[in-house]
Design a protein around this motif. Structure first.
Motif, PDB file in Angstrom:
ATOM      1  N   UNK A  90       0.810  -1.215   0.094  1.00 28.02           N
ATOM      2  CA  UNK A  90      -0.007   0.109   0.075  1.00 28.02           C
ATOM      3  C   UNK A  90       0.878   1.372   0.036  1.00 28.02           C
ATOM      4  N   UNK A  91       1.617   1.625  -1.158  1.00 22.09           N
ATOM      5  CA  UNK A  91       2.334   2.619  -1.092  1.00 22.09           C
ATOM      6  C   UNK A  91       1.782   3.915  -1.610  1.00 22.09           C
ATOM      7  N   UNK A  92       0.580   3.996  -1.979  1.00 22.25           N
ATOM      8  CA  UNK A  92       0.187   5.081  -2.835  1.00 22.25           C
ATOM      9  C   UNK A  92       0.076   6.583  -1.981  1.00 22.25           C
ATOM     10  N   UNK A  93      -0.896   6.222  -0.749  1.00 18.70           N
ATOM     11  CA  UNK A  93      -1.091   7.606  -0.116  1.00 18.70           C
ATOM     12  C   UNK A  93       0.103   8.463   0.405  1.00 18.70           C
ATOM     13  N   UNK A  94       1.171   7.437   0.745  1.00 21.07           N
ATOM     14  CA  UNK A  94       2.593   8.125   1.036  1.00 21.07           C
ATOM     15  C   UNK A  94       3.066   8.911   0.200  1.00 21.07           C
ATOM     16  N   UNK A  95       2.778   8.280  -1.122  1.00 23.73           N
ATOM     17  CA  UNK A  95       3.405   9.224  -2.192  1.00 23.73           C
ATOM     18  C   UNK A  95       2.909  10.506  -2.403  1.00 23.73           C
ATOM     19  N   UNK A  96       1.596  10.242  -2.229  1.00 18.89           N
ATOM     20  CA  UNK A  96       0.754  11.841  -2.611  1.00 18.89           C
ATOM     21  C   UNK A  96       1.147  12.745  -1.408  1.00 18.89           C
ATOM     22  N   UNK A  97       1.319  12.082  -0.263  1.00 18.05           N
ATOM     23  CA  UNK A  97       1.311  13.118   0.832  1.00 18.05           C
ATOM     24  C   UNK A  97       2.774  13.882   0.694  1.00 18.05           C
ATOM     25  N   UNK A  98       3.810  12.966   0.133  1.00 22.54           N
ATOM     26  CA  UNK A  98       5.222  13.685  -0.070  1.00 22.54           C
ATOM     27  C   UNK A  98       5.119  14.848  -1.136  1.00 22.54           C
ATOM     28  N   UNK A  99       4.421  14.548  -1.931  1.00 21.17           N
ATOM     29  CA  UNK A  99       4.148  15.873  -2.972  1.00 21.17           C
ATOM     30  C   UNK A  99       3.672  17.097  -2.284  1.00 21.17           C
ATOM     31  N   UNK A 100       2.456  16.758  -1.170  1.00 22.68           N
ATOM     32  CA  UNK A 100       2.123  17.972  -0.440  1.00 22.68           C
ATOM     33  C   UNK A 100       3.140  18.305   0.622  1.00 22.68           C
ATOM     34  N   UNK A 101       4.256  17.486   0.957  1.00 19.65           N
ATOM     35  CA  UNK A 101       4.977  18.023   1.935  1.00 19.65           C
ATOM     36  C   UNK A 101       6.125  18.962   1.459  1.00 19.65           C
ATOM     37  N   UNK A 102       6.208  18.792   0.119  1.00 21.55           N
ATOM     38  CA  UNK A 102       7.122  19.591  -0.745  1.00 21.55           C
ATOM     39  C   UNK A 102       6.432  20.994  -0.927  1.00 21.55           C
ATOM     40  N   UNK A 103       5.034  20.921  -1.273  1.00 24.06           N
ATOM     41  CA  UNK A 103       4.426  21.968  -1.642  1.00 24.06           C
ATOM     42  C   UNK A 103       4.041  22.822  -0.319  1.00 24.06           C
ATOM     43  N   UNK A 104       4.007  21.937   0.799  1.00 25.92           N
ATOM     44  CA  UNK A 104       3.709  22.776   2.071  1.00 25.92           C
ATOM     45  C   UNK A 104       4.904  23.792   2.561  1.00 25.92           C
ATOM     46  N   UNK A 105       6.071  23.661   1.995  1.00 25.23           N
ATOM     47  CA  UNK A 105       7.282  24.263   2.234  1.00 25.23           C
ATOM     48  C   UNK A 105       8.238  23.567   3.085  1.00 25.23           C
ATOM     49  N   UNK A 106       8.164  22.154   3.479  1.00 18.81           N
ATOM     50  CA  UNK A 106       9.061  21.733   4.296  1.00 18.81           C
ATOM     51  C   UNK A 106      10.300  21.767   3.710  1.00 18.81           C
ATOM     52  N   UNK A 107      11.443  21.841   4.249  1.00 19.69           N
ATOM     53  CA  UNK A 107      12.633  22.064   3.482  1.00 19.69           C
ATOM     54  C   UNK A 107      13.156  20.702   2.865  1.00 19.69           C
ATOM     55  N   UNK A 108      13.950  20.816   2.070  1.00 25.67           N
ATOM     56  CA  UNK A 108      14.406  19.456   1.481  1.00 25.67           C
ATOM     57  C   UNK A 108      15.101  18.603   2.412  1.00 25.67           C
ATOM     58  N   UNK A 109      14.907  17.370   2.207  1.00 26.27           N
ATOM     59  CA  UNK A 109      15.751  16.226   3.175  1.00 26.27           C
ATOM     60  C   UNK A 109      14.825  16.098   4.385  1.00 26.27           C
ATOM     61  N   UNK A 110      13.959  16.738   4.736  1.00 26.51           N
ATOM     62  CA  UNK A 110      13.212  16.741   6.119  1.00 26.51           C
ATOM     63  C   UNK A 110      12.316  15.334   6.069  1.00 26.51           C
ATOM     64  N   UNK A 111      11.619  15.068   4.991  1.00 26.52           N
ATOM     65  CA  UNK A 111      10.877  13.849   4.972  1.00 26.52           C
ATOM     66  C   UNK A 111      11.476  13.267   3.891  1.00 26.52           C
ATOM     67  N   UNK A 112      11.822  11.893   3.769  1.00 24.46           N
ATOM     68  CA  UNK A 112      12.191  10.992   2.665  1.00 24.46           C
ATOM     69  C   UNK A 112      11.602   9.785   2.848  1.00 24.46           C
ATOM     70  N   UNK A 113      11.005   9.397   1.773  1.00 25.08           N
ATOM     71  CA  UNK A 113      10.210   8.343   1.541  1.00 25.08           C
ATOM     72  C   UNK A 113      10.937   7.214   0.424  1.00 25.08           C
ATOM     73  N   UNK A 114      11.102   6.019   1.087  1.00 22.45           N
ATOM     74  CA  UNK A 114      11.485   5.029  -0.031  1.00 22.45           C
ATOM     75  C   UNK A 114      10.703   3.807  -0.025  1.00 22.45           C
ATOM     76  N   UNK A 115       9.889   3.713  -0.976  1.00 20.85           N
ATOM     77  CA  UNK A 115       9.160   2.401  -1.220  1.00 20.85           C
ATOM     78  C   UNK A 115       9.738   1.195  -1.414  1.00 20.85           C
ATOM     79  N   UNK A 116       9.229   0.160  -1.066  1.00 25.54           N
ATOM     80  CA  UNK A 116       9.981  -1.027  -1.094  1.00 25.54           C
ATOM     81  C   UNK A 116       9.467  -2.190  -0.155  1.00 25.54           C
ATOM     82  N   UNK A 117      10.532  -3.351  -0.142  1.00 24.48           N
ATOM     83  CA  UNK A 117      10.167  -4.369   0.802  1.00 24.48           C
ATOM     84  C   UNK A 117      10.758  -4.526   2.191  1.00 24.48           C
TER      85      UNK A 117
END
Ligand code: ADP
Length: 534
Positions: A227-254
């Motif tokens: 179930x990786x999809x909503x996390x990816x969508x929220x990361x897009x919004x994290x960037x838009x919200x103005x969080x600095x680069x590198x503060x949240x990083x998401x690695x999808x996988x096993x």
């Protein structure tokens, strides 16, 4: 005066005016290329979702350019492929998170500003609410009713709640020791690894990131492979919200690759995990054999729900039905062992069986459906296996007991199943099934039922149904579980601590308690006249 100044400082730092530090720009990480978004048609709605590994506020292809498929559990079909991270992607994510943490702009940032960022993220989620819910339904099999009344508000709520906490995490002062003045600072722990399960992908993502960000940590998070999809969508919004680069990083996988790499990483300071007890054990070992990162674990459950004859039986039936229907039994606090007093046993069993039989099972995109598909083929087969073991061990099936012939072809539908004539040592009474399967047993006395209820290696949740408040107190005091409900079930609020006793884990999520997980306490002593000992 000082209050006015504080307000001015806040206004002088609008979310969008912040610029990342040079340290973040100079990241040595090299990626092959960026990864595009993909647009999915979900129940007539076009929803775009990024497909990459999210590092330094960009979606990248994974370093090995691997992908994996994401399935729709209502028909078992693959809906898209996303980038699959591996160990080297975790390394890159940790490097980005470390740089962001070390930059004074984040770790020493104005907490009011961190609160504003969290509130901004909540606003963006509300703006994109229907897209987020659609993705969550497609990925998990949840109904609109449950996704929109539980998962979504249960995610936006904690963001706003921890936004409020950001500037209220304070230390202590002490003038009590002669010759010294001491105070404590609550400092962020550092780079936090977070590993989440597939049953509440959106909610778990927010429960994990919100307290960590409020307190100034940086994050490398892994969603569940199913179930990786909503996390990816929220990361897009994290960037838009103005969080600095590198503060949240998401690695999808096993789990065995990405999960293990996070748990074993020498530069991850803390790990928060929600998932099975077996994986929790593996993660604790990985921490022990790497850098002893601090670990909090929220694990499985086999929770008891006790019904006394003085309860409002109709309401007890309704709550006990919710105890298993919430997320179709796929919750760690599901009420899977119901203990009913012998005086009302027959009445309760027949009313409960009738209530569960009335639940409509089928395609989660059909608004009249109460119970959608189970999340994956693996889970579906596991649940059916437990049902078979119950039959083989001699339990009686009151209702259900097999796959449900409903919904689109290829979906993972199971009939709500109630077992009676159960014995304490049966597998279905001891192990977490994580599906719509309930066992009902009979009891006579309070002492006896407390013994039964606590006869489990787990200790996540529990409940008692009674109108006698003194009995409710005796029973809730005696239950060995992190949550005890009286005349209700499956109600968890983000302002109240949540977590387990025994092998259901340690550490608490939600409420003020979660802030403990994400702060180190530093004690500072000042000498105010103490001579050195001779
Ligand atoms: P479940 O049995 O409910 O699927 P798991 O505990 O296997 O629960 O999964 C919860 C999360 O843990 C998922 O994100 C999964 O990928 C991850 N995971 C699984 N195995 C490991 C592992 N060995 N190390 C770290 N994470 C893991």
């Amino acid at each position: 005066m000082s209050f006015l100044r504080a307000v001015r400082v806040t206004q002088a730092r609008p979310v969008r005016s912040w610029k990342p530090s040079t340290a973040i720009f100079l990241s040595p990480i090299r990626f092959a290329s960026t990864s595009p978004s993909q647009t999915l048609k979900i129940a007539g709605r076009d929803v775009s979702v990024p497909t990459g590994i999210f590092i330094n506020n960009e979606f990248h292809k994974s370093l090995a350019n691997n992908t994996f498929g994401v399935e729709n559990p209502s028909n078992g079909q693959e809906v898209l492929r996303i980038q699959e991270g591996r160990e080297e992607d975790v390394d890159a994510a940790v490097t980005a998170a470390r740089k962001a943490f070390e930059s004074s702009e984040w770790a020493n940032s104005d907490p009011v500003w961190r609160g504003e960022l969290l509130n901004r993220l909540a606003e963006l989620m509300e703006r994109d609410k229907e897209d987020i819910i659609a993705l969550e339904m497609l990925d998990t099999g949840k109904t609109y009713r449950q996704a929109s009344t539980l998962d979504f508000p249960g995610s936006v709520g904690p963001l706003k709640y921890y936004a409020g906490w950001a500037d209220k995490v304070l230390g202590l002062t002490s003038f009590n020791i002669p010759g010294t003045f001491a105070y404590t600072r609550r400092e962020p722990v550092g780079v936090c690894g977070q590993i989440i399960p597939w049953n509440f992908p959106l909610l778990m993502f927010i429960w994990k990131i919100a307290p960590a960000l409020a307190t100034g940590n940086t994050i490398v998070i892994k969603s569940a492979e199913a179930t990786p999809l909503s996390a990816l969508k929220i990361c897009e919004l994290i960037k838009e919200a103005g969080f600095p680069a590198g503060v949240v990083n998401l690695v999808s996988g096993f789990g065995k690759t990405v999960g293990n790499a996070i748990a074993s990483h020498m530069d991850v300071d803390k790990l928060a995990f929600t998932g099975s007890t077996a994986t929790g054990r593996t993660i604790l070992k990985a921490s022990a054999s790497s850098n002893l990162k601090k670990v909090t674990l929220e694990l499985g459950g086999k929770s008891p729900n006790i019904v006394f004859p003085d309860a409002d039986i109709e309401k007890a039936v309704e709550w006990a039905a919710w105890g298993i229907n919430m997320n179709f039994g796929q919750t760690c606090h599901a009420g899977t062992r119901i203990y009913v007093h012998e005086d009302i046993y027959d009445e309760f069993v027949s009313a409960y069986a009738k209530r569960l039989s009335s639940l409509k099972v089928g395609d989660n995109f059909d608004s009249s459906v109460d119970q959608g598909p189970q999340n994956s083929r693996m889970q579906y087969e596991k649940i059916l296996g437990y049902i078979e073991s119950g039959k083989e061990e001699g339990a009686k099936i009151e209702i259900g007991g097999k796959a449900a012939k409903t919904g689109p072809e290829g979906g993972y539908y199971i009939e709500p199943t109630v077992f009676t004539n159960v014995k304490p040592d049966m597998k279905i009474m001891r192990e977490e099934i994580f599906g719509p399967v309930v066992c009902i047993a009979k009891f006579r006395t309070e002492e006896e039922v407390l013994k039964y209820a606590n006869d489990t290696t787990y200790g996540l949740a529990s409940a008692v149904n009674t109108k006698d408040y003194e009995r409710a107190l005796r029973i809730t005091n005696g239950l060995k579980a992190g949550t005890a409900w009286v005349n209700m079930y499956n109600f968890v609020h983000w302002t109240i601590p949540f977590g387990g006793y025994k092998q259901s884990g340690f550490g608490r999520e939600c409420g003020e308690a979660a802030l403990e997980n994400y702060t180190e306490v530093k004690a500072v002593y000042y000498n105010t006249g103490l001579p050195a000992p001779k």
